[in-house]
Enzyme design. Structure first.
Site, short mmCIF file in Angstrom:
data_model
loop_
_atom_site.label_atom_id
_atom_site.label_comp_id
_atom_site.label_asym_id
_atom_site.label_seq_id
_atom_site.Cartn_x
_atom_site.Cartn_y
_atom_site.Cartn_z
N ASP A 170 39.93 40.00 24.92
CA ASP A 170 39.23 41.03 25.70
C ASP A 170 37.72 40.84 25.50
OD1 ASP A 170 40.51 44.00 26.80
OD2 ASP A 170 38.33 43.83 26.69
N ASP B 86 35.56 36.60 27.68
CA ASP B 86 35.30 37.06 29.05
C ASP B 86 36.06 36.08 29.94
OD1 ASP B 86 34.38 37.44 31.62
OD2 ASP B 86 32.30 37.75 31.04
N VAL B 87 37.11 36.56 30.62
CA VAL B 87 37.97 35.63 31.38
C VAL B 87 37.22 34.91 32.49
CG1 VAL B 87 40.12 36.86 30.87
CG2 VAL B 87 38.83 37.44 32.95
N TYR C 283 37.72 44.16 45.35
CA TYR C 283 38.91 44.34 44.51
C TYR C 283 40.17 44.02 45.32
CZ TYR C 283 42.30 46.53 41.36
OH TYR C 283 43.38 46.76 40.54
N LYS D 100 42.79 40.81 44.64
CA LYS D 100 44.20 41.00 44.29
C LYS D 100 45.12 40.36 45.35
CE LYS D 100 43.62 43.11 40.38
NZ LYS D 100 44.06 42.48 39.13
N THR E 104 45.59 54.50 33.20
CA THR E 104 44.82 53.62 32.29
C THR E 104 43.32 53.90 32.45
OG1 THR E 104 44.36 51.87 33.89
CG2 THR E 104 46.49 51.75 32.77
N THR F 238 37.11 56.70 37.23
CA THR F 238 36.98 57.43 38.50
C THR F 238 37.23 58.93 38.29
OG1 THR F 238 37.89 55.47 39.53
CG2 THR F 238 37.68 57.37 40.94
N1 LIG Z 1 45.62 51.15 36.47
C1 LIG Z 1 45.99 50.95 37.71
O1 LIG Z 1 46.20 51.91 38.46
C2 LIG Z 1 46.20 49.55 38.22
C3 LIG Z 1 46.86 49.39 39.44
C4 LIG Z 1 47.07 48.11 39.93
C5 LIG Z 1 46.63 47.01 39.22
N2 LIG Z 1 46.00 47.19 38.03
C6 LIG Z 1 45.56 45.97 37.34
O2 LIG Z 1 46.08 45.97 36.02
C7 LIG Z 1 45.22 45.19 35.19
C8 LIG Z 1 44.91 45.97 33.93
O3 LIG Z 1 44.13 47.11 34.27
P1 LIG Z 1 44.25 48.50 33.52
O4 LIG Z 1 44.66 49.48 34.54
O5 LIG Z 1 45.04 48.37 32.30
O6 LIG Z 1 42.70 48.76 33.24
P2 LIG Z 1 41.90 49.06 31.91
O7 LIG Z 1 40.49 49.25 32.37
O8 LIG Z 1 42.54 50.14 31.13
O9 LIG Z 1 42.00 47.71 31.08
C9 LIG Z 1 41.39 46.51 31.50
C10 LIG Z 1 41.01 45.72 30.26
O10 LIG Z 1 40.42 44.49 30.70
C11 LIG Z 1 39.25 44.25 29.93
N3 LIG Z 1 38.35 43.42 30.69
C12 LIG Z 1 37.54 43.78 31.72
N4 LIG Z 1 36.83 42.73 32.14
C13 LIG Z 1 37.18 41.68 31.36
C14 LIG Z 1 36.78 40.33 31.30
N5 LIG Z 1 35.86 39.85 32.14
N6 LIG Z 1 37.36 39.53 30.37
C15 LIG Z 1 38.27 40.00 29.52
N7 LIG Z 1 38.68 41.28 29.51
C16 LIG Z 1 38.13 42.11 30.42
C17 LIG Z 1 38.69 45.63 29.63
O11 LIG Z 1 37.82 45.59 28.53
C18 LIG Z 1 39.97 46.42 29.38
O12 LIG Z 1 40.35 46.37 28.04
C19 LIG Z 1 43.99 44.86 36.03
O13 LIG Z 1 44.11 43.55 36.54
C20 LIG Z 1 44.06 45.87 37.16
O14 LIG Z 1 43.42 45.41 38.32
C21 LIG Z 1 45.78 48.43 37.51
#
Ligand SMILES: NC(=O)c1ccc[n+]([C@@H]2O[C@H](COP(=O)([O-])OP(=O)(O)OC[C@H]3O[C@@H](n4cnc5c(N)ncnc54)[C@H](O)[C@@H]3O)[C@@H](O)[C@H]2O)c1
Length: 256
Positions: free
Chosen positions: A37, A58-59, A154, A158, A191, A197
């Protein structure tokens, strides 16, 4: 529960949400896990709690990806599972629709969500192939199918992750390298992404939940369960597939 004992996994974005739940789940199912992370404190703490190893990453730094894969292989001896989970929404004060988006906002969201996922797959495939195969799980979003007018970057990132995963899946199958590549498509999940938001627009989470047939958000552990299944040996003929974990949200729309 899928048995992941003897398997080694990398999970990106492990400090929060779906990534944190996935580290916990894969570790509970027996895998040795390297979580990564940008949030070093949060990632360290989560991995310590889950008895996983942590690396700051950082990915979107594509040059760093081979080193992350080497870290897993040097520490655990192999790589079997990659979960490309780290993701961001467009953080643009002036908005992120096509009418508003600026180049920096577009570039950042594509760099993290799409290019970061590609670079992870590219780095992991040779390591997985060395030991007879593996499973890649890329995390898309229902916005890949029902895009957000308010976030063109976004939604586009995706959508591209879905198609890229199929390209990777078919190439790996043709190579006969034993690597499967599948996509998990979460719906609204409780999450950090939604928390930001909610802080700006109180009531946002409840309003999103009310659009779901189940009238609730997903728990991140429910998404992690689908990821663990795709990571396991329970589904050897599943590749290029997509698993919706959206509580039926898309099913109420004609065409999905
Ligand atoms: N929560 C939702 O409603 C939802 C819905 C559809 C898809 N997603 C996808 O699920 C995945 C996880 O999201 P989440 O909801 O758990 O969000 P989150 O914000 O709780 O967690 C995301 C994590 O990614 C880390 N991160 C951000 N940028 C980064 C980078 N450049 N390199 C490494 N780490 C990084 C953040 O520090 C965080 O720990 C994402 O790809 C998101 O697009 C989430």
């Amino acid at each position: 529960m899928p048995d992941l004992s003897g398997k080694v996994a990398i999970v990106t974005g492990c400090a929060s949400g779906i990534g944190a739940a996935t580290v916990r789940r894969l570790a509970a199912d027996g895998a040795q896990v390297l979580g990564t992370d940008v949030d070093a404190d949060g990632g360290e703490a989560l991995c310590k709690e889950a008895a996983a190893h942590f690396a700051t990453q950082d990915v979107s730094d594509r040059a760093l990806w081979p080193q992350i894969v080497s870290t897993a292989v040097e520490r655990f001896g192999r790589l079997d599972i990659l979960v490309n989970n780290a993701g961001i929404v467009s953080a643009a004060e002036d908005g992120a629709s096509i009418g508003e988006v600026d180049d920096a906002t577009w570039d950042r969201v594509i760099a993290v969500n799409l290019s970061g996922t590609m670079a992870g797959c590219r780095a992991a495939i040779p390591a997985m192939a060395n030991t007879g195969g593996g499973a890649i799980i890329n995390i898309a979003s229902t916005t890949a199918l029902a895009p957000l007018p308010t976030d063109v970057g976004y939604s586009s990132s995706k959508g591209a992750v879905r198609v890229m995963s199929k390209s990777i899946a078919t190439w790996c199958a043709q190579q006969g390298n034993g690597i499967r590549c599948n996509t998990v498509i979460p719906g609204a999940t409780d999450t950090g992404i939604l928390d930001s938001t909610e802080a700006e627009m109180p009531g946002f989470k409840a309003s999103v939940a009310s659009t779901s047939p189940m009238n609730r958000l997903a728990d991140p552990a429910e998404t992690a369960a689908a990821i663990a299944f795709l990571a396991s040996d329970e589904c050897p003929f599943m590749t290029g597939a997509e698993m919706l974990v959206d509580g039926g949200a898309l099913s109420i729309h004609p065409g999905f």
